[in-house]
Design an enzyme around this catalytic site. Structure first.
Site, PDB file in Angstrom:
ATOM      1  N   ARG A 299      40.967 -78.983  35.285  1.00 50.81           N
ATOM      2  CA  ARG A 299      41.293 -80.044  34.334  1.00 50.81           C
ATOM      3  C   ARG A 299      42.530 -79.693  33.525  1.00 50.81           C
ATOM      4  NH1 ARG A 299      36.614 -81.835  30.619  1.00 50.81           N
ATOM      5  NH2 ARG A 299      38.467 -82.840  29.796  1.00 50.81           N
TER       6      ARG A 299
ATOM      7  N   CYS B  20      34.786 -82.284  27.275  1.00 50.05           N
ATOM      8  CA  CYS B  20      34.105 -81.003  27.157  1.00 50.05           C
ATOM      9  C   CYS B  20      33.020 -81.087  26.085  1.00 50.05           C
ATOM     10  CB  CYS B  20      35.111 -79.926  26.765  1.00 50.05           C
ATOM     11  SG  CYS B  20      36.140 -79.398  28.119  1.00 50.05           S
TER      12      CYS B  20
ATOM     13  N   LYS C 250      49.148 -80.534  29.138  1.00 55.24           N
ATOM     14  CA  LYS C 250      48.148 -81.557  29.513  1.00 55.24           C
ATOM     15  C   LYS C 250      47.927 -82.539  28.366  1.00 55.24           C
ATOM     16  CE  LYS C 250      43.680 -80.438  28.933  1.00 55.24           C
ATOM     17  NZ  LYS C 250      42.848 -81.275  28.062  1.00 55.24           N
ATOM     18  N   ASN C 251      47.693 -82.013  27.177  1.00 56.74           N
ATOM     19  CA  ASN C 251      47.305 -82.891  26.075  1.00 56.74           C
ATOM     20  C   ASN C 251      48.455 -83.798  25.632  1.00 56.74           C
ATOM     21  OD1 ASN C 251      44.744 -81.915  26.238  1.00 56.74           O
ATOM     22  ND2 ASN C 251      44.928 -80.487  24.508  1.00 56.74           N
TER      23      ASN C 251
ATOM     24  N   ARG D 160      32.022 -84.606  18.434  1.00 55.55           N
ATOM     25  CA  ARG D 160      33.211 -85.310  18.877  1.00 55.55           C
ATOM     26  C   ARG D 160      33.133 -86.830  18.825  1.00 55.55           C
ATOM     27  NH1 ARG D 160      36.100 -82.557  23.874  1.00 55.55           N
ATOM     28  NH2 ARG D 160      37.918 -82.960  22.608  1.00 55.55           N
TER      29      ARG D 160
ATOM     30  N   ASP E 243      41.626 -74.225  20.776  1.00 54.44           N
ATOM     31  CA  ASP E 243      41.618 -74.071  22.240  1.00 54.44           C
ATOM     32  C   ASP E 243      41.858 -72.628  22.670  1.00 54.44           C
ATOM     33  OD1 ASP E 243      41.367 -76.907  23.044  1.00 54.44           O
ATOM     34  OD2 ASP E 243      43.202 -77.061  21.889  1.00 54.44           O
TER      35      ASP E 243
END
Ligand code: EPU
Length: 425
Positions: free
Chosen positions: A385, A105, A11-12, A110, A293
């Protein structure tokens, strides 16, 4: 759990590469794109900016020729942090970007200050106006930029913004994550000149234009880790395919330390759980350290280990919101600032819990698979997601898991506006 599970595309990595694809005035075909909610959101954002984006059997097609709109829509950008990559895209391609401060998230403060300072180093003026970052430059100029901290997002945004800038950009203290390397390989295939990705210094020679190409995204190392830990906590034996073992050296080391047997053969990983998991100490950090993660999933796994584990989170400041939920399932976890002290218990019990964020949701899922009785995870759509075909894959491994449609699924239907439907998965 027993059986075989194939790993999807990262995904990233895909989020960064999709933004990069729209830099070109031509069509890229991206293979191995995971069909996940964040990818769909990025596809929609790119469409709003004017890109043509569609999905067929070949992969995800992105053509950035008609990208003219410099303003990214708030209602989509606020959903995920990766959407902020369109700032680098728009600034690099059109010299102007108006992008809302991103959401994502809730795992820490962040900020995007490292990204914005980088854009300023490239000669852009940057202001915050009505919740939007507005960055403008007549012509971006190569620079030397020492990133305050090895931020994945800032490194990626600077690569996107600078690859067509005038002259040479040197990023120091750059992130070394495999997703950064994947992006560099893709951009170079498009005609960019980027050297050093995977080290802490990346040199980017600006080029005049980029072309669309066909490219296959790397496998998702975080999905590998999640399934391996699920197998470990359930006393399972599973085979995971499409794995890039060198992306997971530390997570594999830690699994072995916990007593899990791992057999790697090319891109296939066999995971055999021990009869009793053992406690261990883990500290997260930028790649190649243990990934933040996987902090949440490993804490879940350690709730059933023999002994006391100490897990220290150094990347994000609030990545422990799932701990209260795990306690509801019988876990014994004490939080001391950025450290979780996990005292192994013999059994977890099913309970109603709520997923606080994507990987926190994965952690609850891992605990639920091992818990006695039934667990209901609320806000489970957050898992869409970043985990492709989650229920199918888990069911294929023998888990009893069912998806109960909720109110939030309706919100997605409302967003199926004309022109967006071609990337609806
Ligand atoms: N930071 C700042 N200012 C900035 C940028 C970062 O203070 O301008 C701080 C962050 O708050 C954090 C640290 O620096 O404390 C590192 O953040 P980084 O920029 O490296 O993370 P990110 O780019 O926001 C990506 C992934 C995350 C993953 C982290 C760390 C994407 C879209 N997101 O986030 O993935 O946890 O790198 O590896 O690639 C996920 O997939 O669930 C996820 C959260």
């Amino acid at each position: 759990m027993r059986g075989t599970v194939p790993i999807s595309g990262s995904k990233n990595s895909a989020l960064a590469i999709m933004a990069a694809a729209a830099l070109a005035d031509g069509e890229s075909v991206l293979e191995n794109i995971p069909q996940e909610a964040d990818i769909r959101t990025m596809a929609w954002i790119l469409q709003e900016l004017g890109a043509r984006v569609w999905l067929d059997d070949e992969g995800l097609h992105i053509d950035g020729s008609a990208v003219r709109n410099t303003k990214a829509p708030y209602e989509l950008v606020r959903r995920m942090r990766g959407s902020f990559y369109v700032a680098g895209l728009l600034l690099g391609k059109l010299g102007r970007a108006e992008v809302p401060l991103p959401g994502g998230c809730a795992i820490g403060s962040r900020g995007v200050d490292f990204h914005l300072r980088g854009f300023e180093h490239l000669g852009a003026s940057v202001a915050i106006e009505h919740g939007f970052v507005v960055a403008r430059a007549k012509r971006l100029k190569g620079c030397k930029y020492l990133i305050n901290r090895a931020s994945v997002g800032a490194t990626i945004n600077m690569m996107l913004a600078s690859c067509m800038a005038e002259g040479v950009t040197v990023l120091q203290n750059a992130a070394r994550e495999p997703e950064v390397v994947d992006l560099a390989i893709y951009l170079n295939a498009m005609g960019a000149q980027i050297r050093g990705a995977g080290t802490d210094e990346i040199r980017i020679h600006g080029v005049d234009s980029l072309r669309g190409v066909r490219y296959s995204i790397i496998s998702d190392r975080l999905e590998v880790g999640t399934y391996a830990m699920a197998a470990a906590i359930t006393g399972g034996e599973i085979t995971i395919t499409h794995v890039v073992p060198e992306h997971l050296r530390l997570p594999f080391l830690k699994l072995e330390e916990a007593g899990v047997e791992l057999v790697i053969s090319d891109s296939t990983l066999l995971v055999k759980a021990p009869s009793q998991l053992q406690a261990l100490d883990v500290e997260t950090g930028p790649y190649p350290s243990f990934p933040t993660d996987l902090q949440q999933p490993i804490v879940s796994m350690l709730t059933l280990a023999e002994g006391t584990s100490v897990v220290r989170e150094t990347v994000f400041d609030h990545r422990f919101r799932y701990v209260d939920e795990l306690r509801r399932m019988g876990a014994e976890i004490k939080l001391e600032r950025e450290t979780a002290i996990v005292r192994g218990v013999p059994q977890l019990t099913g309970a109603p819990v709520e997923a606080p964020d994507l990987r926190g949701g994965a952690a609850l899922l891992i605990a639920a698979l091992a818990a006695e009785g039934e667990t209901e995870i609320r806000e489970a759509q957050i898992l869409d997601r970043g985990y492709e075909r989650l229920v199918d894959k888990l069911s294929g491994l023998g888990a009893q898991v069912e998806r109960i449609p909720g109110e939030d699924d309706e919100e997605e239907v409302l967003l199926e506006l004309p022109g967006r439907s071609a990337v609806n998965f």
